[in-house]
Design an enzyme around this catalytic site. Structure first.
Site, PDB file in Angstrom:
ATOM      1  N   ARG A  22     -10.137  -1.588  -0.806  1.00 36.70           N
ATOM      2  CA  ARG A  22     -10.392  -0.606  -1.760  1.00 36.70           C
ATOM      3  C   ARG A  22     -11.262  -0.933  -2.860  1.00 36.70           C
ATOM      4  O   ARG A  22     -12.174  -0.214  -3.129  1.00 36.70           O
ATOM      5  CB  ARG A  22      -8.971   0.022  -2.348  1.00 36.70           C
ATOM      6  N   CYS A 160       1.612   3.477  -8.513  1.00 35.36           N
ATOM      7  CA  CYS A 160       1.847   2.134  -8.312  1.00 35.36           C
ATOM      8  C   CYS A 160       3.183   1.734  -8.787  1.00 35.36           C
ATOM      9  O   CYS A 160       4.209   1.451  -7.993  1.00 35.36           O
ATOM     10  CB  CYS A 160       0.889   1.116  -9.373  1.00 35.36           C
ATOM     11  N   ARG A 180       5.138  -0.702  -6.304  1.00 34.06           N
ATOM     12  CA  ARG A 180       4.535  -1.335  -4.967  1.00 34.06           C
ATOM     13  C   ARG A 180       3.460  -2.351  -5.165  1.00 34.06           C
ATOM     14  O   ARG A 180       3.287  -3.104  -4.235  1.00 34.06           O
ATOM     15  CB  ARG A 180       4.298   0.013  -4.024  1.00 34.06           C
ATOM     16  N   ASP A 183      -1.382  -5.085 -10.724  1.00 38.39           N
ATOM     17  CA  ASP A 183      -2.655  -5.958 -11.173  1.00 38.39           C
ATOM     18  C   ASP A 183      -1.932  -6.729 -12.469  1.00 38.39           C
ATOM     19  O   ASP A 183      -1.868  -6.275 -13.278  1.00 38.39           O
ATOM     20  CB  ASP A 183      -3.640  -4.965 -11.845  1.00 38.39           C
ATOM     21  N   ASN A 191       3.129  -2.207 -17.583  1.00 41.37           N
ATOM     22  CA  ASN A 191       4.153  -1.478 -16.965  1.00 41.37           C
ATOM     23  C   ASN A 191       5.441  -2.069 -17.721  1.00 41.37           C
ATOM     24  O   ASN A 191       6.279  -1.165 -17.650  1.00 41.37           O
ATOM     25  CB  ASN A 191       4.158  -1.870 -15.467  1.00 41.37           C
ATOM     26  N   HIS A 221      -0.518  -9.257  -7.973  1.00 40.11           N
ATOM     27  CA  HIS A 221      -1.789  -9.914  -7.701  1.00 40.11           C
ATOM     28  C   HIS A 221      -2.605 -10.128  -8.802  1.00 40.11           C
ATOM     29  O   HIS A 221      -2.600  -9.407 -10.038  1.00 40.11           O
ATOM     30  CB  HIS A 221      -2.590  -9.044  -6.716  1.00 40.11           C
ATOM     31  N   ILE A 222      -3.404 -11.128  -8.867  1.00 45.11           N
ATOM     32  CA  ILE A 222      -4.526 -11.277  -9.858  1.00 45.11           C
ATOM     33  C   ILE A 222      -6.012 -11.143  -9.238  1.00 45.11           C
ATOM     34  O   ILE A 222      -5.981 -11.959  -8.056  1.00 45.11           O
ATOM     35  CB  ILE A 222      -4.209 -12.971 -10.344  1.00 45.11           C
ATOM     36  N   TYR A 223      -6.776 -10.352  -9.706  1.00 43.94           N
ATOM     37  CA  TYR A 223      -7.991 -10.134  -8.925  1.00 43.94           C
ATOM     38  C   TYR A 223      -8.851 -11.503  -9.179  1.00 43.94           C
ATOM     39  O   TYR A 223      -8.436 -12.273 -10.199  1.00 43.94           O
ATOM     40  CB  TYR A 223      -8.619  -9.171  -9.425  1.00 43.94           C
ATOM     41  N   SER A 282     -10.715  -3.340 -12.167  1.00 36.34           N
ATOM     42  CA  SER A 282     -11.078  -3.133 -10.875  1.00 36.34           C
ATOM     43  C   SER A 282     -10.910  -1.545 -10.477  1.00 36.34           C
ATOM     44  O   SER A 282      -9.772  -1.263 -10.677  1.00 36.34           O
ATOM     45  CB  SER A 282     -10.576  -4.056  -9.793  1.00 36.34           C
TER      46      SER A 282
END
Ligand SMILES: Nc1nc(=O)c2c([nH]1)NC[C@@H]1CN(c3ccc(C(=O)N[C@@H](CCC(=O)O)C(=O)O)cc3)CN21
Ligand SMILES: O=c1ccn([C@H]2C[C@H](O)[C@@H](COP(=O)(O)O)O2)c(=O)[nH]1
Length: 283
Positions: A22, A160, A180, A183, A191, A221-223, A282
């Site tokens: 995505r 999310c 689910r 970031d 959050n 996750h970490i981009y 992102s």
């Protein structure tokens, strides 16, 4: 606070690289994290190893509770976080269901306030849950969900943090929130603030005592373009103790939340923090 930093460190140490179609970026990823927030002790889980823009996170929550579906509505109450997803997400821009500038489509609160019934009409899940809790009822299904897979094509992003279940035990209100995808550098702090504030707010308007909030994150996750700042800057800093959140005691009903409440009704005290870090976002 250290739970959050432990999760960040765990991703850095044990995460696996996953290609994300995505966004076209790789994400360093772990599966499953369970965070607990002590609303009973008013330990507000704000990031202290960088400056947190906590008001925007509360504004986002307020917008969800009101059923907003436009980035312009979010901006009006002090939250810029939906501009990019509403107006720069290429798939959404091409989607014939997008109703123009700032439209987010059928997402989050818009879904929960008008959850479609298969036999026609819709249910306001948020009102229903708050009505029950106000009467002291916990039917073991006091669930607010934003997740409606049959409607994903009608919105700019799948939710999310998509589900919140309330429980009452011995006069104390608990919250289990389910996410689910997170970031962690950007959404993580937002959050955590939202889970904590949701329990504190709902306890206040239902007249129940606030207990703990439990926050499950599945894909954390970490981009790739955030990793260096997280590993070499944020994780090198020493956290401060948790600040406290104060909510205007005049907020007594869900209608108050829907009508006159603004960010001026929320205050944070004893917030000591390190300098801001601007993480890449992102779309
Ligand atoms: N990639 C991505 N990450 C997210 O966390 C995220 C999305 N997309 N899309 C939907 C919402 C929007 N959210 C966002 C969007 C931006 C910020 C952000 O830029 N935060 C800045 C400060 C924002 C401000 O100044 O108000 C930060 O430093 O925390 C945070 C959460 C959370 N969600
Ligand atoms: O409240 C939120 C909303 C979104 N996110 C993050 C998690 C992901 O990085 C993106 C959404 O991408 P998907 O491909 O739909 O998983 O937004 C968040 O952390 N918190």
């Amino acid at each position: 606070m250290s739970q959050y930093l432990d999760l960040c460190q765990r991703i850095v140490d044990e995460g696996k690289w996953v290609e994300n179609k995505r966004t076209g970026k790789r994400c360093l990823t772990v599966i499953n994290a369970d965070l607990t927030y002590h609303v009973d002790k008013n330990e507000f889980p704000l990031d202290t190893t960088r400056k947190s823009f906590w008001k925007a996170a509360i504004a986002e929550l307020l917008g969800y509770l009101r059923g907003y579906d436009s980035a312009a509505q979010f901006r009006e109450i002090g939250c810029n976080t939906w501009n990019a997803n509403a107006n720069e997400n290429q798939d959404w821009l091409k989607n014939p269901n997008r109703k123009g500038e700032d439209d987010m489509g059928f997402v989050y609160g818009a879904v929960a306030r008008n959850f479609p019934k298969p036999d026609g009409g819709s249910v306001d899940l948020i009102k229903q849950v708050i009505e029950d809790l106000s009467k002291g009822i916990d039917n073991r299904g006091e669930i607010i969900t934003f997740y409606h897979p049959g409607s994903f094509h009608l919105g700019c992003l799948r939710p999310c943090m998509f589900q919140h279940q309330f429980s009452i035990l011995d006069g104390v209100l608990y919250l289990n929130s389910y996410q689910r995808s997170q970031d962690v550098p950007l959404g993580g702090n937002f959050n955590a603030i939202q889970v904590f504030t949701l329990l504190k707010l709902v306890a206040q308007i239902t007249g129940l005592e606030a207990g703990k909030a439990f926050h499950k994150i599945v894909n954390a996750h970490i981009y790739e373009d955030q990793l260096e700042l997280m590993r070499d800057v944020q994780l090198k800093r020493t956290p401060f103790t948790s600040p406290e959140l104060h909510i205007n005691p005049d907020i007594k009903t869900f209608e108050d939340l829907e009508t006159w409440v603004t960010l001026d009704d929320f205050e944070v005290t004893n917030y000591q923090h390190h300098d801001a870090i601007q993480y890449p976002f992102s779309v």
